[in-house]
Design a protein around this motif. Structure first.
Motif, short mmCIF file in Angstrom:
data_model
loop_
_atom_site.label_atom_id
_atom_site.label_comp_id
_atom_site.label_asym_id
_atom_site.label_seq_id
_atom_site.Cartn_x
_atom_site.Cartn_y
_atom_site.Cartn_z
N HIS A 99 36.74 40.95 48.63
CA HIS A 99 36.71 41.98 47.60
C HIS A 99 37.40 43.22 48.18
CE1 HIS A 99 33.70 39.93 44.99
NE2 HIS A 99 33.46 39.31 46.13
N THR A 101 38.43 47.19 47.21
CA THR A 101 38.23 48.29 46.26
C THR A 101 39.01 49.52 46.70
OG1 THR A 101 36.26 49.10 47.41
CG2 THR A 101 35.91 47.51 45.64
N ASP A 104 37.42 54.45 42.30
CA ASP A 104 36.46 53.96 41.31
C ASP A 104 37.02 52.82 40.46
OD1 ASP A 104 38.32 55.44 39.96
OD2 ASP A 104 36.88 56.73 38.92
N ARG A 105 38.16 52.25 40.88
CA ARG A 105 38.74 51.13 40.16
C ARG A 105 37.91 49.87 40.41
NH1 ARG A 105 44.92 51.30 42.00
NH2 ARG A 105 45.29 50.12 40.12
N PRO A 106 37.90 48.93 39.46
CA PRO A 106 37.20 47.66 39.70
C PRO A 106 37.79 46.95 40.93
CG PRO A 106 37.87 47.84 37.40
CD PRO A 106 38.52 48.97 38.13
N ARG A 149 43.03 41.73 39.86
CA ARG A 149 42.07 42.62 39.20
C ARG A 149 42.30 42.50 37.70
NH1 ARG A 149 43.99 47.29 40.41
NH2 ARG A 149 43.00 47.54 42.43
N ASP A 150 41.28 42.15 36.96
CA ASP A 150 41.38 42.00 35.50
C ASP A 150 42.54 41.10 35.10
OD1 ASP A 150 39.19 43.72 35.15
OD2 ASP A 150 40.48 45.50 35.13
#
Length: 194
Positions: A99, A101, A104-106, A149-150
């Protein structure tokens, strides 16, 4: 370095530290250099502008001492937080998963591209652990990580075939901090076996 979207990372073989040299894809001028001590209780790495260590570009440091699912805080040149990365231990039982990061982005989720390579690598490691009497030569598995991401590609780290560890790093998200991307790529090589 911030204007580049593709890098070539090469590990230099030394007995006590992992050394990494990052260049443009054509192998030209060094844009980043890193060293990571082996067998450290708390993993830490500094990313410099070159071997002369004239300018810090960033780095990462584990929050915990010897933790397989540790979170690594990544800082920029001024020491301020840029992002984090961590290995997803449960998901990594079959296919290594990380993961990543930034702010504050997913989180971007990075997985080994091919499950067949992941399973073959685990089988080889199991043979080496169960039957240590038979000398099992190390096999340089060519594994690739894709971070998404997304549903959108963010970062890819592809190992090139060969004895030496060499990786092509592609930053597909123009908003991804390059220090964070390079720290993640070094982390994949240095921390993957843990």
């Amino acid at each position: 370095m911030e204007q580049l979207s593709e890098f070539l990372m090469t590990q230099k073989i030394t007995p006590l530290v992992n050394r990494y040299e990052v260049t443009a894809p054509d192998g030209g001028e060094v844009v980043a250099f890193a060293e990571q001590k082996r067998f450290a209780l708390k993993e830490e790495l500094t990313l410099w502008s070159g071997e002369d260590r004239a300018r810090v570009l960033g780095g990462f440091k584990a929050r915990q001492v010897i933790d397989f699912g540790a979170t690594y805080d990544v800082t920029g040149p001024d020491g301020r937080p840029v992002g984090t990365f961590r290995k997803d231990v449960k998901a990594s039982l079959l296919r290594s998963t990380w993961h990543l990061t930034q702010g504050d982005r997913p989180a971007a989720i990075g997985k080994e591209r091919r499950i067949s390579v992941a399973l073959a690598r685990r089988g080889w490691e199991l043979v080496d652990a169960v039957v240590p009497i038979i000398p099992v030569p190390p096999v340089p598995f060519v594994y690739h990580f894709d971070f998404v991401r997304d549903g959108e590609p963010v970062l890819s780290v592809e190992r090139k075939w060969g004895i030496r560890d060499r990786y092509v790093i592609r930053v597909q998200d123009p908003g991804l901090d390059r220090s964070l991307a390079l720290c993640m790529a070094v982390g994949l090589d240095a921390l993957q076996g843990r």
